[in-house]
Every structure is written in C-alpha cells, then in structure tokens.
Write a protein that holds these residues in place. Sequence first.
Motif, PDB file in Angstrom:
ATOM      1  N   LEU A 351       3.177   3.559   2.800  1.00 16.70           N
ATOM      2  CA  LEU A 351       1.656   3.650   2.955  1.00 16.70           C
ATOM      3  C   LEU A 351       1.262   3.747   2.703  1.00 16.70           C
ATOM      4  N   GLY A 352       0.327   2.669   2.333  1.00 19.94           N
ATOM      5  CA  GLY A 352      -1.026   2.960   1.736  1.00 19.94           C
ATOM      6  C   GLY A 352      -2.328   2.272   2.610  1.00 19.94           C
ATOM      7  N   ALA A 353      -3.593   3.121   2.860  1.00 21.32           N
ATOM      8  CA  ALA A 353      -4.668   2.614   3.088  1.00 21.32           C
ATOM      9  C   ALA A 353      -6.079   2.946   2.561  1.00 21.32           C
ATOM     10  N   PHE A 354      -6.589   1.055   2.992  1.00 22.93           N
ATOM     11  CA  PHE A 354      -7.520   1.114   2.345  1.00 22.93           C
ATOM     12  C   PHE A 354      -8.657   0.740   2.391  1.00 22.93           C
ATOM     13  N   ARG A 355      -9.826   0.587   1.426  1.00 17.76           N
ATOM     14  CA  ARG A 355     -10.809   0.322   2.323  1.00 17.76           C
ATOM     15  C   ARG A 355     -11.670  -0.351   0.940  1.00 17.76           C
ATOM     16  N   GLY A 356     -11.438  -1.980   0.513  1.00 16.18           N
ATOM     17  CA  GLY A 356     -11.670  -2.989  -0.555  1.00 16.18           C
ATOM     18  C   GLY A 356     -10.116  -2.476  -1.135  1.00 16.18           C
ATOM     19  N   SER A 357     -10.901  -2.473  -2.318  1.00 16.21           N
ATOM     20  CA  SER A 357      -9.820  -1.400  -4.262  1.00 16.21           C
ATOM     21  C   SER A 357      -9.364  -0.312  -3.809  1.00 16.21           C
ATOM     22  N   ASP A 358     -10.301   0.350  -2.718  1.00 14.87           N
ATOM     23  CA  ASP A 358     -10.684   1.822  -3.218  1.00 14.87           C
ATOM     24  C   ASP A 358      -9.563   2.835  -1.832  1.00 14.87           C
ATOM     25  N   THR A 359      -8.077   3.329  -2.612  1.00 13.94           N
ATOM     26  CA  THR A 359      -7.087   3.666  -1.981  1.00 13.94           C
ATOM     27  C   THR A 359      -7.561   5.091  -1.177  1.00 13.94           C
ATOM     28  N   LEU A 360      -7.609   5.244  -0.037  1.00  8.31           N
ATOM     29  CA  LEU A 360      -8.065   6.706   1.062  1.00  8.31           C
ATOM     30  C   LEU A 360      -7.286   7.698   1.063  1.00  8.31           C
ATOM     31  N   ILE A 361      -5.712   6.678   1.166  1.00  8.95           N
ATOM     32  CA  ILE A 361      -4.371   7.798   1.671  1.00  8.95           C
ATOM     33  C   ILE A 361      -3.706   6.778   0.827  1.00  8.95           C
ATOM     34  N   THR A 362      -2.102   7.363   0.932  1.00 10.76           N
ATOM     35  CA  THR A 362      -0.769   7.106   0.692  1.00 10.76           C
ATOM     36  C   THR A 362       0.676   8.568   0.951  1.00 10.76           C
TER      37      THR A 362
END
Length: 571
Positions: A351-362
């Motif tokens: 699972l990955g959380a993103f804001r735009g193209s930035d990865t916030l957490i995996t």
Amino acid sequence: MRYLVIVISILFLAACDGRKKPEIPVDYEAIRLDSLRKVKAARFAEARISAADLIREVIESRQPGDRFRALDVDLYSSVLLPGQYIESSFMPMWITHPDSLGKVQQMLRYIESVEFHGLVPDHYHLAIISGLYNEITKDSSLVFNGNYLANLDLLLSDAYFILASHLYHGKIDPESLEALWGIRRNKPDLPFDKHLKEIIESESVESGFRNFYPPHPGYRAMVSEAKRLHLMLEGDFSVQVPQKQLSVKPGDSADYIADIKKKLEFLGLYQSDTLDNIYKYDEKAVEGIKKLQELFGFNTDGAIGKNTLKALNMPVKERINQLYVNMERMRWMPDSLEPLYVMVNIADYTLGAFRGSDTLITMRTIVGKNYRETPVFNSKITYLVMSPSWTVPPTIQRQDVIPEVSKNIRYLAGKNMKVFDSKGKAVDPSTVNWRRDGMRYTIRQTPGASNALGKVKFMFPNKHNVYLHDTPSRELFKRDERTFSSGCIRIEKPFELAELLLADMPDWTPERIRQAMNSGSERTVVLKSPVGVYIYYLTAWGTAAGKIHYRSDIYDRDKEMLKALKEKPER
C-alpha cells in the motif's frame, strides 16, 4: 522647357549608341525541369481529386450495418473516419506531395513497433499497408493513381484511429473478462481527429502517438524493456539445481553456481571476472541475486530458494508477455486522482499513500486467498473505526466459524465472539443447533487485542464489503507471499495511515489516535476530506528511473488477458 530639351537630348544620344548589350544564356535544362514539375504537380493534383471522389464514394455508399471497406478489407472506425474525411472534403491526407512518402513510412514503422506495447501489428492493417508501400517504392507512378491513393489513405487513417483508441483506452473491454476490473475510468475524451492533423503536420508520427500513452511514469520504460528482452529470446536458458540442494547460501560452492552466474550475467545483473571462482557463490553473485530478489519483491537476503530460483528461471518470453498484459492494465487506470490518495497493488502486497506524485508512506499488506480474492475497484475512504468490533461475514461464518463451533462450543469464547439473534438479542451459544440453524444468527467479535480487525479499520463504500484494517497477526508481514485474508486488506502500519488521514483534523493528535485505537471502546471518526483509494492488480511495472519489477500472478489472471490481447478487435 529647358529641362525637357536636355532629357530629349540624352535619350537621343542613348539611342544612337552602337554598343550591344550582352545576351543572357537560356537555361533549357531548368526550363525542362520546371515544366516537368508543373506537369507532375498537375497530374498529382488530378490524382488527389480522383482519390477524393473515390473516398467520398466509400463513405457515402455504405449500407446501414455494414463496415466501410478499402481493398476488400473491413475498416474499424465508423464515426471518426467519415467525420475526418467529410471535414477535409474527402481529400487524402497522408501523401500531400508526389515526392514525399515520409509520413506513410513513419506510420508503417510505428505500426510494426506496437508489438512492444503488447498489441498485434496485423490488427492495424500492417500486411496490406506494407504491401502498398512496397509497391510504390518500386513503381513511383502509383502516386498519380487515384485509386491507389484513396485506398492507402483510408487504411492508414483507420489504422491511426483504432491504434490511438487502443493505446489510450485499452484494447480489451475489462468487463468482458472473468476477473472483473472495477476501477472507474475518468479519462477525458481526446479529439483523435485533431491529433491526426497534428501528427500529419509534425515531423514525427511516433511523438504524436505518445499523447495517448498512459501517464504512468514507467510505461515507456516497459516498452524499452520489451524491445531489449525481444533481442534476448534466442539466448534464453534455465539453471538446473538439484532438489536436495535447493537452499543456496552465500559462500556455498557447487557446479551449478557457474550456471547461476551465467544466468545472472545474461539478465544484466552480474559481470564475470577471470579472477572469480566460478563455482563459488561469492559476494558479487550474492549482490546479483539480491538485485533479482528486489525486482521480484522478495526479501533481499541473498539466499537462493524455490522462489528465487523460479524468478531466475522465468523465461524471457514470459517476462515479455507479463509486460504486455500490464501495459494494458495501465491503460485502464484513471488519468487524474484526488489530491491525497491511497494505492493498493494486490499482486505486490503493498500500500502506498500519495499526494500528487510524492510518496508519503508505504507499507506491506496481506490480501485475499486465491479462493477469496481481493477485488479490483476504487472508492473513497470516508471514515475510520477505532477499536472496532467485527461482525463475521456470512461466507466466513458458514465456511470457517460454524464448522469450528460445531466441533468445540468453547471456540467462540476463546475468540471473544458473541452470538445475537435477528432482533439483536444476545444468545447463549450452547442453546443453538449450529449445524442446522447456525446461519440464522449473527456472530460478533468484541474489540480487543485478539480482534481480527486489530485496532482500527478504514472504511470506504463498496459492494464487496472490503476495507483496510489492522491485524493481530503481525508475523505474516515477514512472508514473501501474503495471501492469507478473506478478501479484505490487512495493513502493516495502521497507526501511520490513520495519522496521515487525520492530519487535517487538529483535534486528532497522535496521542489521541493511539489512545482511541487502544481504548477497547468502538469509535467512528468521519474524515474531513474523503481520500481516494484504488485497489488494483499489476504483476509488472516500470519506474521513472527505468527499473522493471515483476510479481507472481497470484490470482492467475494474466493468461486470460494475454489471450484477449491477441484476439482481433471486434468487427
């Protein structure tokens, strides 16, 4: 009067000058070539008008329910093709000068190259367009043949429209597959006719088609990798390791280590050295295996077991096919996503959380067993439940819980489960005939450390009753293969995800989140801003840096897609 006399005198003297002016030589060759050009242009203009008449006849003579045809070949485009020609007064578009076949050649070469996008070139009139192109390269007079120009133009335009559509929307209708793809598309309709004009007027046909590629940053890397692998097909080979020795550790020595090194070098993951002991599993070879393990999503421990050997021996042809299938899946993905969104790749267990193209957490995930598959769909996370209870779903109640309760009535108490009748009244489990009446009751597990949902669940409306949740079985996240759930998605870092989703709600501090998750009292928290969630299935993908990743086809879905990709488009 005086000035007039002077002017007349000058003119008289000039007329009486006996000197001859030099004659300008006549360039008869230039006159001849200019005449030929004019004749050629006139003949070509006449051929184009003739071609326009023929194209108009094709467009206007079609009977209801029939396809447009060119040289007895069915054309696929039934709307854009006639619209394009009507707008251009039926004039041919691909050859606009008698001495220029550049766009025809570029389009032909691009059709040939779509093999590396997972598409079949022959589905886009490759054979007949190639034949027509070869004819005109041998007989340039065909450029003055209106019938030739009309048919070639219709075939090229039809190939363009169907190819552009397949690259943009996908060749396969996801709803036609047994394994449903429930992610809703939000792609805007592209003006393919406008793009056709731009492609014809531009210097490069290929660059024009890039407008239709999926926006995924690794798509073009996958195309390049498919081309590279295609050149390696003939040299592919497998490494044989005796079953009893299928646990190779760093420092081990054996004859088959030499073959392992050869295969790593073949794949571009190892470089041999004349000073190396070819039979020893040395540090350089271990690094090569670790690179392979990373590309296949395994724990990078350098040990060669069953899964690592399988990855090493994965046939090049299978890798290519896996790339093709997943390029098609990328074409089904939405082009635009919410400002904050969560992506879950089922086949990657991540699972990955993103804001735009930035990865916030995996984080790692655990997904459904192969007989209780996690579905593919998208929704919006709207609320969280801290310290959740768990109402046992009917399928799990029927197939898992009731058989256990029938054998041991204390099973429910051991799992902190309570039984309720249809009116919500608590029932003594020992009074129920579980084999006969078990499905008439609701079974609910109370909040706590052993609750199947852990300390928090993340809810989003969907018909599958699937959601993200914590789990007390933390040790399972260490496994390479993590298909242990009944369809829902267990996540490795529930606190971190909750903290991220509640970041725009200042009252929910990290301390308060942790307290609510451990309170033992169920509490629902509605998000201020719903967050997009996309649960998808990719068994191969590329990165912006060009690295290609592969995963096991855990639900055996790739074969059906590969077969569909090779089938001709519906007529």
